[in-house]
Design an enzyme around this catalytic site. Structure first.
Site, mmCIF file in Angstrom:
data_model
loop_
_atom_site.group_PDB
_atom_site.id
_atom_site.type_symbol
_atom_site.label_atom_id
_atom_site.label_comp_id
_atom_site.label_asym_id
_atom_site.label_seq_id
_atom_site.Cartn_x
_atom_site.Cartn_y
_atom_site.Cartn_z
ATOM 1 N N GLY A 198 0.832 -1.210 0.000
ATOM 2 C CA GLY A 198 0.000 0.000 0.000
ATOM 3 C C GLY A 198 0.857 1.246 0.000
ATOM 4 N N ALA A 199 1.903 1.231 -0.844
ATOM 5 C CA ALA A 199 2.872 2.343 -0.842
ATOM 6 C C ALA A 199 2.505 3.442 -1.833
ATOM 7 C CB ALA A 199 4.269 1.803 -1.151
ATOM 8 N N ALA A 214 0.020 5.553 -1.726
ATOM 9 C CA ALA A 214 -0.721 6.700 -1.167
ATOM 10 C C ALA A 214 -0.532 6.728 0.350
ATOM 11 C CB ALA A 214 -2.211 6.567 -1.490
ATOM 12 N N GLY A 215 -0.947 7.834 0.935
ATOM 13 C CA GLY A 215 -1.108 7.940 2.387
ATOM 14 C C GLY A 215 0.077 7.497 3.231
ATOM 15 N N TYR A 262 -15.207 -2.827 9.506
ATOM 16 C CA TYR A 262 -13.862 -2.235 9.525
ATOM 17 C C TYR A 262 -13.249 -2.426 10.917
ATOM 18 C CZ TYR A 262 -9.909 0.929 9.298
ATOM 19 O OH TYR A 262 -8.636 1.443 9.351
ATOM 20 N N LYS A 307 -9.744 -4.493 12.077
ATOM 21 C CA LYS A 307 -8.603 -3.915 12.798
ATOM 22 C C LYS A 307 -8.423 -4.569 14.175
ATOM 23 C CE LYS A 307 -6.892 -1.374 9.581
ATOM 24 N NZ LYS A 307 -5.547 -1.581 9.064
ATOM 25 N N GLY A 363 -5.032 6.929 15.124
ATOM 26 C CA GLY A 363 -6.397 7.462 15.090
ATOM 27 C C GLY A 363 -6.597 8.117 13.728
HETATM 28 P P1 NDP Z 1 -4.864 5.477 1.660
HETATM 29 O O1 NDP Z 1 -6.176 5.195 0.993
HETATM 30 O O2 NDP Z 1 -4.272 6.811 1.494
HETATM 31 O O3 NDP Z 1 -3.806 4.370 1.218
HETATM 32 C C1 NDP Z 1 -4.161 3.019 1.191
HETATM 33 C C2 NDP Z 1 -3.085 2.231 0.461
HETATM 34 O O4 NDP Z 1 -3.451 0.840 0.494
HETATM 35 C C3 NDP Z 1 -2.958 2.639 -0.973
HETATM 36 O O5 NDP Z 1 -1.597 2.689 -1.315
HETATM 37 C C4 NDP Z 1 -3.629 1.508 -1.746
HETATM 38 O O6 NDP Z 1 -2.970 1.335 -2.994
HETATM 39 C C5 NDP Z 1 -3.335 0.330 -0.825
HETATM 40 N N1 NDP Z 1 -4.240 -0.790 -1.045
HETATM 41 C C6 NDP Z 1 -5.582 -0.832 -0.863
HETATM 42 N N2 NDP Z 1 -6.062 -2.024 -1.230
HETATM 43 C C7 NDP Z 1 -4.997 -2.760 -1.660
HETATM 44 C C8 NDP Z 1 -4.843 -4.064 -2.191
HETATM 45 N N3 NDP Z 1 -5.886 -4.874 -2.352
HETATM 46 N N4 NDP Z 1 -3.600 -4.496 -2.520
HETATM 47 C C9 NDP Z 1 -2.537 -3.679 -2.359
HETATM 48 N N5 NDP Z 1 -2.615 -2.436 -1.880
HETATM 49 C C10 NDP Z 1 -3.838 -1.973 -1.537
HETATM 50 O O7 NDP Z 1 -5.118 5.151 3.211
HETATM 51 P P2 NDP Z 1 -4.119 5.179 4.459
HETATM 52 O O8 NDP Z 1 -2.759 5.492 4.059
HETATM 53 O O9 NDP Z 1 -4.782 6.003 5.494
HETATM 54 O O10 NDP Z 1 -4.252 3.671 4.925
HETATM 55 C C11 NDP Z 1 -3.130 2.826 5.144
HETATM 56 C C12 NDP Z 1 -3.422 1.915 6.312
HETATM 57 O O11 NDP Z 1 -3.611 2.701 7.470
HETATM 58 C C13 NDP Z 1 -4.692 1.062 6.166
HETATM 59 O O12 NDP Z 1 -4.410 -0.238 6.653
HETATM 60 C C14 NDP Z 1 -5.688 1.773 7.081
HETATM 61 O O13 NDP Z 1 -6.665 0.896 7.577
HETATM 62 C C15 NDP Z 1 -4.763 2.259 8.166
HETATM 63 N N6 NDP Z 1 -5.249 3.341 9.000
HETATM 64 C C16 NDP Z 1 -5.627 4.534 8.442
HETATM 65 C C17 NDP Z 1 -6.071 5.555 9.263
HETATM 66 C C18 NDP Z 1 -6.587 6.851 8.715
HETATM 67 O O14 NDP Z 1 -7.320 7.569 9.441
HETATM 68 N N7 NDP Z 1 -6.233 7.250 7.513
HETATM 69 C C19 NDP Z 1 -6.078 5.406 10.717
HETATM 70 C C20 NDP Z 1 -5.687 4.114 11.185
HETATM 71 C C21 NDP Z 1 -5.256 3.142 10.353
HETATM 72 P P3 NDP Z 1 -3.666 0.913 -4.371
HETATM 73 O O15 NDP Z 1 -5.044 1.485 -4.365
HETATM 74 O O16 NDP Z 1 -2.747 1.513 -5.396
HETATM 75 O O17 NDP Z 1 -3.627 -0.574 -4.368
HETATM 76 C C1 8X3 Z 2 -8.998 4.585 10.654
HETATM 77 C C2 8X3 Z 2 -9.332 5.456 11.819
HETATM 78 O O1 8X3 Z 2 -11.218 6.169 13.349
HETATM 79 O O2 8X3 Z 2 -11.592 6.361 10.945
HETATM 80 O O3 8X3 Z 2 -8.551 3.350 11.064
HETATM 81 O O4 8X3 Z 2 -11.593 4.238 12.028
HETATM 82 S S1 8X3 Z 2 -11.016 5.531 12.032
#
Ligand code: NDP
Ligand code: 8X3
Length: 260
Positions: free
Chosen positions: A14-15, A17-18, A158, A162, A189
């Site tokens: 998941g590199a 984005a984000g 969801y 987690k 969070g």
């Molecule tokens: P983003 O949507 O910005 O990034 C998500 C990443 O996951 C993307 O790079 C996407 O890439 C990848 N991804 C999604 N599905 C797949 C798949 N099937 N195979 C491979 N890659 C995948 O979200 P975040 O950066 O916020 O999320 C990253 C992690 O952090 C997640 O596990 C999320 O649950 C967790 N998290 C996020 C929080 C938040 O508030 N944002 C808080 C707590 C935890 P692509 O689409 O190119 O495959």
């Molecule tokens: C993502 C954080 O609070 O939106 O894991 O579920 S929350």
């Protein structure tokens, strides 16, 4: 602080984005070599090119859907064949899809979350950890969530995924006892990434409202925590960092300056 990232080979799922992308930036800046995986290969190429130019980092990119077990298996075979056994694996790929009450939940949303956040993490772990065990070194960092500690309305599936990441992190740690492989988790969070846009199926206005009236964490904040976890000396296993914005003390206690 001593830099123990230098020379390490780090796999990030998941590199594109984000949080995953922010980890790539932080770890490349710290001298790590990277294996970046996600479905959107075009994005990974751009990120890799930028990090190469900026830091001279060695970056390999792979189109990978963590839900596809066969693809994950061939990916792991390719890494082994190319002698690219990761020193660190960041199991970050994940998403939320929808916010419906359980009794009217959408089956496709459920499958996406369970298949990515639980089964995807398991697929990657099942094929990469044995390479680490055989090489006698390794560190797994699972991206959990505050949502793995407290449930909220509409969070149902969801939240369950987690909570599962938390259980799996504890389980992996126990199962890897007696090896040098460390297992850590970071549990953020609210982080302002594409996460909410994905959860609301592309509705950017709904997504923006999630972060209105308070300062959420940034992806870079979480990358700092992950850097700290990975950078710890080999005899130190940071099992979890629960990281929230200062304005968010738990799921329900968010100090918003607006009335939404
Ligand atoms: P983003 O949507 O910005 O990034 C998500 C990443 O996951 C993307 O790079 C996407 O890439 C990848 N991804 C999604 N599905 C797949 C798949 N099937 N195979 C491979 N890659 C995948 O979200 P975040 O950066 O916020 O999320 C990253 C992690 O952090 C997640 O596990 C999320 O649950 C967790 N998290 C996020 C929080 C938040 O508030 N944002 C808080 C707590 C935890 P692509 O689409 O190119 O495959
Ligand atoms: C993502 C954080 O609070 O939106 O894991 O579920 S929350």
């Amino acid at each position: 602080m001593e830099n123990r990232i230098q020379g390490k080979l780090i796999l990030i799922t998941g590199a594109s984005a984000g949080i995953g992308k922010a980890c790539a930036e932080k770890l490349a800046a710290s001298g790590g070599s990277l294996i970046l995986a996600a479905r959107r290969l075009d994005r990974l190429h751009k990120i890799g090119q930028k990090l190469l130019e900026k830091y001279g980092a060695a970056i390999d990119v792979f189109a990978l859907d963590v839900r596809n077990r066969k693809a994950v298996e061939s990916f792991s075979r390719e890494l082994k064949a190319r002698d690219m056994i990761p020193d660190v694996m960041i199991n970050n790929a994940g998403l939320a899809s929808g916010l419906d009450p359980l009794h009217s939940g959408n089956f496709e949303d459920w499958d996406r979350m369970i298949d990515t956040n639980i089964k995807g993490l398991l697929n990657v772990s099942r094929f990469i950890i044995p390479l680490m065990v055989a090489s006698g070194r390794g560190h797994v960092v699972n991206v959990g969530s505050l949502a793995g500690y407290q449930v909220y309305p509409g969070g149902n599936v969801y939240n369950a995924t987690k909570f599962a990441v938390r259980a799996l992190s504890e389980g992996m740690n126990i199962d890897l006892a007696g090896t040098a492989i460390r297992v850590s988790m970071v549990s953020p969070g609210a982080v302002n990434t594409e996460f909410s846009a994905v959860r609301f199926h592309g509705d950017r206005r709904a997504a923006q409202k999630v972060y209105e009236g308070f300062e959420p964490s940034s992806a870079a904040d979480v990358a700092e925590a992950i850097f700290f976890i990975i950078n710890a000396p080999a005899h130190v296993n940071i099992q979890n960092i629960l990281l929230t914005p200062t304005a968010q003390r738990n799921v329900y206690c968010v100090d918003r300056k607006t009335n939404n």
